[in-house]
Design a protein around this motif. Structure first.
Motif, PDB file in Angstrom:
ATOM      1  N   ALA A  41      14.824 -16.926   5.080  1.00 39.41           N
ATOM      2  CA  ALA A  41      14.607 -16.123   3.874  1.00 39.41           C
ATOM      3  C   ALA A  41      15.918 -15.853   3.151  1.00 39.41           C
ATOM      4  N   ALA A  42      16.976 -15.573   3.907  1.00 40.83           N
ATOM      5  CA  ALA A  42      18.277 -15.281   3.307  1.00 40.83           C
ATOM      6  C   ALA A  42      18.826 -16.480   2.551  1.00 40.83           C
ATOM      7  N   ALA A  43      18.428 -17.691   2.960  1.00 37.36           N
ATOM      8  CA  ALA A  43      18.874 -18.887   2.250  1.00 37.36           C
ATOM      9  C   ALA A  43      18.342 -18.912   0.819  1.00 37.36           C
ATOM     10  N   ARG A  44      17.204 -18.246   0.596  1.00 42.71           N
ATOM     11  CA  ARG A  44      16.631 -18.189  -0.749  1.00 42.71           C
ATOM     12  C   ARG A  44      17.309 -17.142  -1.614  1.00 42.71           C
ATOM     13  N   THR A  45      18.035 -16.238  -0.992  1.00 41.25           N
ATOM     14  CA  THR A  45      18.588 -15.108  -1.731  1.00 41.25           C
ATOM     15  C   THR A  45      20.112 -15.058  -1.641  1.00 41.25           C
ATOM     16  N   LYS A  46      20.734 -16.217  -1.518  1.00 44.19           N
ATOM     17  CA  LYS A  46      22.198 -16.259  -1.381  1.00 44.19           C
ATOM     18  C   LYS A  46      22.899 -15.647  -2.582  1.00 44.19           C
ATOM     19  N   GLU A  47      22.267 -15.777  -3.771  1.00 41.39           N
ATOM     20  CA  GLU A  47      22.925 -15.274  -4.975  1.00 41.39           C
ATOM     21  C   GLU A  47      23.042 -13.753  -4.984  1.00 41.39           C
ATOM     22  N   TRP A  48      22.349 -13.072  -4.082  1.00 40.78           N
ATOM     23  CA  TRP A  48      22.478 -11.617  -4.018  1.00 40.78           C
ATOM     24  C   TRP A  48      23.857 -11.202  -3.515  1.00 40.78           C
ATOM     25  N   GLY A  49      24.531 -12.092  -2.812  1.00 35.64           N
ATOM     26  CA  GLY A  49      25.860 -11.771  -2.306  1.00 35.64           C
ATOM     27  C   GLY A  49      25.851 -10.898  -1.071  1.00 35.64           C
ATOM     28  N   GLY A 109       0.795  -1.213   0.000  1.00 32.67           N
ATOM     29  CA  GLY A 109       0.000   0.000   0.000  1.00 32.67           C
ATOM     30  C   GLY A 109       0.828   1.263   0.000  1.00 32.67           C
ATOM     31  N   THR A 110       2.135   1.124  -0.121  1.00 40.04           N
ATOM     32  CA  THR A 110       3.010   2.288  -0.166  1.00 40.04           C
ATOM     33  C   THR A 110       4.053   2.075  -1.248  1.00 40.04           C
ATOM     34  N   ALA A 111       4.836   3.105  -1.541  1.00 40.30           N
ATOM     35  CA  ALA A 111       5.812   3.028  -2.621  1.00 40.30           C
ATOM     36  C   ALA A 111       7.181   2.631  -2.087  1.00 40.30           C
ATOM     37  N   LEU A 112       7.980   2.033  -2.957  1.00 38.47           N
ATOM     38  CA  LEU A 112       9.370   1.759  -2.610  1.00 38.47           C
ATOM     39  C   LEU A 112      10.089   3.079  -2.336  1.00 38.47           C
ATOM     40  N   PRO A 113      10.940   3.106  -1.304  1.00 37.14           N
ATOM     41  CA  PRO A 113      11.637   4.350  -0.975  1.00 37.14           C
ATOM     42  C   PRO A 113      12.470   4.888  -2.132  1.00 37.14           C
ATOM     43  N   VAL A 114      12.508   6.189  -2.231  1.00 38.89           N
ATOM     44  CA  VAL A 114      13.341   6.899  -3.195  1.00 38.89           C
ATOM     45  C   VAL A 114      14.045   8.019  -2.441  1.00 38.89           C
ATOM     46  N   PRO A 115      15.381   8.143  -2.564  1.00 41.02           N
ATOM     47  CA  PRO A 115      16.256   7.350  -3.426  1.00 41.02           C
ATOM     48  C   PRO A 115      16.563   5.980  -2.827  1.00 41.02           C
ATOM     49  N   ARG A 116      16.972   5.079  -3.672  1.00 41.76           N
ATOM     50  CA  ARG A 116      17.389   3.754  -3.241  1.00 41.76           C
ATOM     51  C   ARG A 116      18.424   3.229  -4.231  1.00 41.76           C
ATOM     52  N   SER A 117      19.161   2.223  -3.817  1.00 35.06           N
ATOM     53  CA  SER A 117      20.155   1.605  -4.702  1.00 35.06           C
ATOM     54  C   SER A 117      20.297   0.141  -4.328  1.00 35.06           C
ATOM     55  N   ASP A 118      20.953  -0.594  -5.202  1.00 31.58           N
ATOM     56  CA  ASP A 118      21.269  -2.012  -4.949  1.00 31.58           C
ATOM     57  C   ASP A 118      19.996  -2.807  -4.637  1.00 31.58           C
ATOM     58  N   LEU A 119      18.944  -2.568  -5.400  1.00 30.70           N
ATOM     59  CA  LEU A 119      17.676  -3.255  -5.157  1.00 30.70           C
ATOM     60  C   LEU A 119      17.742  -4.698  -5.643  1.00 30.70           C
ATOM     61  N   HIS A 120      17.362  -5.614  -4.749  1.00 33.93           N
ATOM     62  CA  HIS A 120      17.234  -7.031  -5.107  1.00 33.93           C
ATOM     63  C   HIS A 120      15.847  -7.498  -4.652  1.00 33.93           C
ATOM     64  N   THR A 121      15.262  -8.377  -5.440  1.00 35.70           N
ATOM     65  CA  THR A 121      13.923  -8.871  -5.099  1.00 35.70           C
ATOM     66  C   THR A 121      13.818 -10.372  -5.322  1.00 35.70           C
ATOM     67  N   TYR A 122      12.949 -10.966  -4.531  1.00 37.42           N
ATOM     68  CA  TYR A 122      12.583 -12.370  -4.738  1.00 37.42           C
ATOM     69  C   TYR A 122      11.068 -12.443  -4.591  1.00 37.42           C
ATOM     70  N   PHE A 123      10.384 -12.827  -5.677  1.00 39.27           N
ATOM     71  CA  PHE A 123       8.928 -12.848  -5.682  1.00 39.27           C
ATOM     72  C   PHE A 123       8.421 -14.279  -5.819  1.00 39.27           C
ATOM     73  N   PHE A 132      17.440  -3.469  -0.220  1.00 37.73           N
ATOM     74  CA  PHE A 132      17.893  -2.251  -0.886  1.00 37.73           C
ATOM     75  C   PHE A 132      18.618  -1.364   0.122  1.00 37.73           C
ATOM     76  N   ARG A 133      19.348  -0.412  -0.424  1.00 34.81           N
ATOM     77  CA  ARG A 133      20.003   0.620   0.374  1.00 34.81           C
ATOM     78  C   ARG A 133      19.273   1.935   0.164  1.00 34.81           C
ATOM     79  N   THR A 134      19.156   2.697   1.213  1.00 37.47           N
ATOM     80  CA  THR A 134      18.464   3.984   1.118  1.00 37.47           C
ATOM     81  C   THR A 134      18.930   4.881   2.259  1.00 37.47           C
ATOM     82  N   GLU A 135      18.240   5.973   2.458  1.00 37.06           N
ATOM     83  CA  GLU A 135      18.605   6.922   3.507  1.00 37.06           C
ATOM     84  C   GLU A 135      17.830   6.623   4.794  1.00 37.06           C
ATOM     85  N   PRO A 136      18.398   6.951   5.965  1.00 36.03           N
ATOM     86  CA  PRO A 136      17.720   6.686   7.242  1.00 36.03           C
ATOM     87  C   PRO A 136      16.315   7.282   7.309  1.00 36.03           C
TER      88      PRO A 136
END
Length: 225
Positions: free
Chosen positions: A177-185, A117-131, A145-149
């Motif tokens: 959950a992290a076991a599913r996303t190991k390829e993100w590094g 119900g809300t938008a992904l934060p902006v600015p952001r970087s290094d976005l990875h997703t698993y759907f 993702f990385r973003t500002e505090p």
């Protein structure tokens, strides 16, 4: 052989035409799964399992239509374009999906908005997703993702998250959950220094957000039952 005979079109066999009609009718759901889910194998299987439900609706719309076209063509001794008319309902379903396709992109932003119900934060970087999930399958989405505090705080407030009262259970969930996303590094959120874990559940939707001490990295799980 006369020229008239060679010019007479040979329509696709009725059974094959009806099968093609069913395939076109189901194609939008199959393509949507393949577009939104991260793993092709999972999305393909999920789409095929949903063939039972799209096939059920086709039995009440696509099949009667196809049979009516066949009887009409036989009664009027028509031959040209019979296959096209048989598959017309499925072709229209697929065409509507393709016309609507731009509204589904980009997938990450659209899916995040629809499930939170809300938008992904902006600015952001290094976005990875698993759907994973959609249709009859429970949602299980993961974002990093990385973003500002300040943006992290806005997200926490928008989702009405609170510091979890079960940190050990939350850490265990994050590790799985992290076991599913190991390829993100990325290192598992449970190992982040100064880790803070927030959680909320409402209307069978569950949100777990992990952030580091500097509040510049976010790991978010969105799931539903």
């Amino acid at each position: 052989m006369s020229a008239a005979a060679t010019d007479t079109p040979v329509p696709l066999h009725v059974a094959l035409a009806l099968l093609l009609s069913l395939a076109l009718w189901h194609a939008p759901m199959q393509l949507q799964f393949m577009l939104e889910w991260t793993k092709l194998s999972e999305s393909t299987l999920a789409g095929l399992l949903h063939l039972f439900f799209t096939g059920f609706t086709w039995l009440f719309i696509g099949l009667p239509w196809g049979i009516a076209v066949v009887f009409l063509y036989r009664f009027l001794s028509w031959r040209r374009f019979r296959t096209l008319w048989i598959v017309m309902p499925g072709a229209l379903m697929l065409a509507a999906f393709l016309v609507n396709l731009p509204t589904m992109l980009p997938v990450a932003e659209k899916r995040f908005k629809s499930t939170t119900g809300t938008a992904l934060p902006v600015p952001r970087s290094d976005l990875h997703t698993y759907f994973f999930g959609g249709g009859l399958a429970d949602y299980s989405d993961i974002y990093y993702f990385r973003t500002e505090p300040a943006e992290v705080e806005k997200l926490i407030q928008a989702l009405d998250l609170k510091i979890t009262d079960s940190p050990d259970q939350a850490k265990s969930s994050l590790t799985r959950a992290a076991a599913r996303t190991k390829e993100w590094g990325q290192s598992a959120p449970s190992t982040w220094p100064g880790l803070s874990i927030y959680h909320a559940d409402r209307n069978n939707w569950f949100y777990t957000l992990a952030t580091n001490a500097s509040r510049t990295e976010v790991y978010l799980q969105v799931s539903c039952l």
